[in-house]
Design an enzyme around this catalytic site. Sequence first.
Site, short mmCIF file in Angstrom:
data_model
loop_
_atom_site.label_atom_id
_atom_site.label_comp_id
_atom_site.label_asym_id
_atom_site.label_seq_id
_atom_site.Cartn_x
_atom_site.Cartn_y
_atom_site.Cartn_z
N LYS A 13 0.81 -1.22 0.00
CA LYS A 13 0.00 0.00 0.00
C LYS A 13 0.84 1.27 0.00
O LYS A 13 0.44 2.30 -0.53
CB LYS A 13 -0.94 0.01 1.21
CG LYS A 13 -1.96 -1.12 1.21
CD LYS A 13 -3.08 -0.89 0.22
CE LYS A 13 -4.14 -1.99 0.31
NZ LYS A 13 -5.15 -1.85 -0.75
N GLU A 69 -9.70 6.00 3.08
CA GLU A 69 -10.52 4.92 3.61
C GLU A 69 -9.58 3.74 3.86
O GLU A 69 -8.51 3.68 3.27
CB GLU A 69 -11.60 4.50 2.60
CG GLU A 69 -11.16 3.46 1.55
CD GLU A 69 -10.05 3.92 0.61
OE1 GLU A 69 -9.87 5.14 0.46
OE2 GLU A 69 -9.35 3.06 0.05
N SER A 94 1.59 -9.61 -0.91
CA SER A 94 1.23 -8.19 -0.75
C SER A 94 1.44 -7.63 0.64
O SER A 94 1.65 -6.43 0.80
CB SER A 94 -0.22 -7.99 -1.19
OG SER A 94 -1.09 -8.78 -0.42
#
Lengths: 392, 269
Positions: A86, A108, A374
Amino acid sequence: MVNDKGYYGEFGGAFIPEMLYPNVEELRRCYVEVSESDDFQKDFRRLLKDYVGRPSPLYLAERLSEHYQTNIYLKREDLNHTGAHKINNTIGQILMAQRLGKKRIIAETGAGQHGVATATVCALMGVECIVYMGEVDIERQAPNVGRMKMLGAEVRPATSGSKTLKDATNEAIRDWINNPEDTHYIIGSVVGPHPYPDMVARFQSVISEEMLWQLEEQTGKEDPDIIVACVGGGSNAAGSYYHYLNKENVRLIAVEAAGMGIHSGESAATSVLGTKGVIHGSRTLLMQTEDGQIIEPYSISAGLDYPGIGPMHAHLIDTGRAEAISITDEDAVKAAFFLARTEGIIPALETAHAFAALDVLEYRKDDIIVINLSGRGDKDLAIFSKYFDQHE
Amino acid sequence: MNRIEKLFAERQKDILNIYFTAGYPGLNDTETIILSLEKAGVDLIEIGMPYSDPLADGPTIQESGQIALQNGMTLDLLFQQIASTRSKTEIPLVMMGYFNQVMQYGEERFLKACVNAGVDGLILPDLPLYEYEHQFKDLFEKYGLCISFLITPQTPEERIKKVDELTRGFIYMVSNASITGAKKGISEQQVDYFERIGAMQLSHPRLIGFGISDHETFSTACQYSKGAIIGSAYIKKMSKSENIEQTTLDFVSMVRGRRSSAVSPQSSD
Ligand SMILES: Cc1ncc(COP(=O)(O)O)c(C=O)c1O
């Protein structure tokens, strides 16, 4: 891949209330030029290297490969600062927000990884940060809530709907409508109105950019046979596919969350259960009733618990370029334990879905498979610990 | 000329448009609400199609929509309710909702259903000008339906002209960049914006909405436009109502700055 109106084939666009038009239009006009400028690239590359710790390693998982009788490489996004892919996007977007003169950041988050990554870059740049998070997710991803607070962000609970990622996104969009002048919304995946899906994919594309040379170095060729990534909105998948999108010899596997089972009524397998519609400003595939009411999704994984997918993935799946696989909660948890005990890596629950796909995927013995790892699973220990008995 | 255009041709000022959420408070209140609003002296009615994820709406309208959906409201039922009410009134009716609802129903099928039920216009805040112009304009024209696009204090002048070009009926002028029900009162800054738009000499009439809740805000809005739209303030009153007709009469009287009377079978405006 995307046209100038933000369409991937028939998916994408910008279905936004007029109140959001000036902000989204400003971003649309300048995102390519700004992000490709030398000045931006210099800052972006420096922070990815010295702050995030890139390049992330590409690791040949020998024990896993032996078990599955093939060649499995792990792209270690879990080793980035803050523990997931991210942050590639939030570094890019905070630099964009600075160049647009924005003083206030909203985001968010589902699993909390995007929230933490946003809180982190806001702390780094000294700007105000507000993160919307569903009440259910605040509970099930508590460690990340603590991290956001430690970093100085305000976490605001979203209490409508299923109180998860969709609802947090609704609240962030409403905040942006109410604050049209000074605020930038850092969306955490390849969702939302154009230009977000393309902008986020570009920032995440550093993943496949590194894979090209890392694979060349380690295997003698740039291309793997298969790339596997989990898909919530689809940002880690977009980033790991990006430089391979036009290489038809590389199979792209998108792994979704089946929750309790695709037809259990408690699922988030959008590519199977979804139909064409509009969610969060984008025409894509989403789970909805005949009347167009959005159906509340379910997954054990907060980051995959979303009733849509990004328009790029809708297009890739619709055209057959990407293959979708859905994995249940139970199989994802099992895969997380297996990875922990064969390779000494605890994956995030989201990522664990990608590993479980190995049990259903068709592949050959001499294939080279890259799994995009991830994120790491520290945030999910409370959930994993409920399964310790079954995995003694 | 449909009923909306006729209204604006006949009335130049103080037009009151009231929004309600269909299916709220009760599933079958649509007819009572429409007839009560008309009787109370409202000029135009905006029927909200309840939606699971209404991005442009604040908590009041969100909650009323949730309850309406729980009550079982669907588009088919709503079209039936409107059609049966239409035989009893000629008041202009606008439907407001989100584009996904129209898309799932089927765009053309939806517009046909509107015409058959006696709906005169649509407000779809997340249908962008670009998509409308390139995909739906011809359909709307074929069915003779009005469509209102929104402008806000941040809308650039060029785009306002585009809104004026594509709108049919009235322009929805959002008083202040916000979701519905968010702000109260009208500031000097907003008046500057109202005057700026007024000076543009647009070809379509404007109604001001968002943050209009009482006599004072309604009268101020009416000084700078043909009238105003009220939503959240009316829904709040309805949430506590024991008698829809009386609550509606009281509310509209308050907004118009008139004394309200008790509802009786003979009472008229
Ligand atoms: C580790 C990890 N992987 C995957 C995801 C899913 O998001 P995306 O599909 O955008 O990669 C999340 C989201 O929270 C995450 O934290």
